[in-house]
Enzyme design. Structure first.
Site, PDB file in Angstrom:
ATOM      1  N   GLU A 257       0.837  -1.205   0.000  1.00  0.00           N
ATOM      2  CA  GLU A 257       0.000   0.000   0.000  1.00  0.00           C
ATOM      3  C   GLU A 257       0.873   1.255   0.000  1.00  0.00           C
ATOM      4  O   GLU A 257       0.607   2.212  -0.750  1.00  0.00           O
ATOM      5  CB  GLU A 257      -0.905  -0.019   1.228  1.00  0.00           C
ATOM      6  CG  GLU A 257      -1.757   1.213   1.414  1.00  0.00           C
ATOM      7  CD  GLU A 257      -2.219   1.342   2.851  1.00  0.00           C
ATOM      8  OE1 GLU A 257      -2.467   2.492   3.261  1.00  0.00           O
ATOM      9  OE2 GLU A 257      -2.310   0.318   3.558  1.00  0.00           O
TER      10      GLU A 257
ATOM     11  N   ASP B 268       0.778   3.878  -3.109  1.00  0.00           N
ATOM     12  CA  ASP B 268       0.388   5.268  -2.896  1.00  0.00           C
ATOM     13  C   ASP B 268       1.319   6.212  -3.647  1.00  0.00           C
ATOM     14  O   ASP B 268       0.873   7.156  -4.313  1.00  0.00           O
ATOM     15  CB  ASP B 268       0.403   5.564  -1.399  1.00  0.00           C
ATOM     16  CG  ASP B 268       0.107   7.020  -1.090  1.00  0.00           C
ATOM     17  OD1 ASP B 268      -1.033   7.454  -1.324  1.00  0.00           O
ATOM     18  OD2 ASP B 268       1.022   7.730  -0.627  1.00  0.00           O
TER      19      ASP B 268
ATOM     20  N   ASP C  68      -7.257   1.140   0.504  1.00  0.00           N
ATOM     21  CA  ASP C  68      -5.916   0.609   0.782  1.00  0.00           C
ATOM     22  C   ASP C  68      -5.612  -0.595  -0.112  1.00  0.00           C
ATOM     23  O   ASP C  68      -4.477  -0.770  -0.574  1.00  0.00           O
ATOM     24  CB  ASP C  68      -5.797   0.192   2.249  1.00  0.00           C
ATOM     25  CG  ASP C  68      -5.795   1.381   3.197  1.00  0.00           C
ATOM     26  OD1 ASP C  68      -5.631   2.527   2.721  1.00  0.00           O
ATOM     27  OD2 ASP C  68      -5.971   1.162   4.417  1.00  0.00           O
TER      28      ASP C  68
ATOM     29  N   GLU D  11      -4.536   0.589  -3.586  1.00  0.00           N
ATOM     30  CA  GLU D  11      -3.136   1.034  -3.583  1.00  0.00           C
ATOM     31  C   GLU D  11      -2.184  -0.154  -3.485  1.00  0.00           C
ATOM     32  O   GLU D  11      -1.121  -0.158  -4.128  1.00  0.00           O
ATOM     33  CB  GLU D  11      -2.897   1.996  -2.430  1.00  0.00           C
ATOM     34  CG  GLU D  11      -3.567   3.351  -2.627  1.00  0.00           C
ATOM     35  CD  GLU D  11      -3.287   4.326  -1.513  1.00  0.00           C
ATOM     36  OE1 GLU D  11      -3.283   5.537  -1.788  1.00  0.00           O
ATOM     37  OE2 GLU D  11      -3.077   3.884  -0.355  1.00  0.00           O
TER      38      GLU D  11
END
Length: 228
Positions: free
Chosen positions: A43, A47, A116, A119
């Site tokens: 994650e 991101d 989440d 990502e």
């Protein structure tokens, strides 16, 4: 809980990426509440890659727009709510691996957990391929949103802007109808109409009902601007 391999294969079709290392996808779907190798590091990576992909696209798409507007548009596109919407288009909640407590409390429906997961899939796809491949994948996911976002205006999606425009004038809300659905279940294309009293209806096409509605709503906003 474990997810059957057949369901993960269906998820690959929905996200339009096939993993060479299937364990990366499994890790991307594993919440920290579950036993095993969870997705928080993926994650973190995803991101940053998401921000890079959206930033470079906006920079090229809007050559005369200043840093402030570019930042606001990026923030709108990569926010948790938007990522959760994309995750739901992929039916990601059905594939998340959660611990018993999180599962019981409905974690598979929670925006933050779904966002989440999106990502984490980006991070996993990057490790499985390369930056150019994953950037193309991200831009495909965000295509309709990138095509409808504009600088210098409230960063709300077209359906919301259209609804607020009509409500401020005490006009009836638009009516959206499905005109056509083509393709197999994992690769469908929707055609939606948007109708308002007194104006010719418009159509939008997209790979989900939501995308097609947003494109139709954006066309209706253009029609209303021309009618002023």
């Amino acid at each position: 809980m474990m997810i059957k391999q057949a369901e993960l294969k269906r998820l690959e079709r929905r996200v339009d990426y096939t993993f060479s290392d299937f364990s990366l996808l499994q890790q991307a779907l594993t919440h920290r509440s579950a036993l095993g190798n969870h997705n928080e590091r993926l994650e973190f990576l995803g991101d940053s890659i998401l921000s890079y992909a959206i930033s470079t696209d906006l920079y090229a798409r809007f050559p005369k727009v200043d840093e402030g507007d570019l930042s606001r548009m990026r923030a709108t596109l990569v926010c948790g709510k938007m990522l959760a919407e994309i995750g739901r288009e992929f039916q990601l909640g059905d594939c998340l691996i959660l611990g018993p407590g999180e599962l019981k409390s409905g974690g598979f429906r929670r925006d933050s957990i779904i966002a989440d997961g999106v990502e984490a899939i980006i991070g996993a796809a990057f490790l499985d391929s390369d930056i150019d491949t994953v950037k193309k994948l991200i831009l495909k996911w965000f295509d309709s949103r990138l095509n409808t976002i504009e600088p210098g205006i409230s960063q709300k999606d077209p359906k919301t802007r259209l609804q607020e425009h009509l409500q401020s004038r005490k006009q009836p809300l638009p009516i959206y109808e499905v005109l056509e659905i083509k393709g197999e279940a994992h690769n469908q294309r929707f055609t939606m109409s948007c109708s308002i009293d007194g104006l010719k209806s418009v159509q939008g096409q997209g790979t989900s009902r939501r995308k097609a509605e947003q494109i139709a709503a954006n066309k209706m906003l253009d029609s209303l601007s021309g009618a002023k």
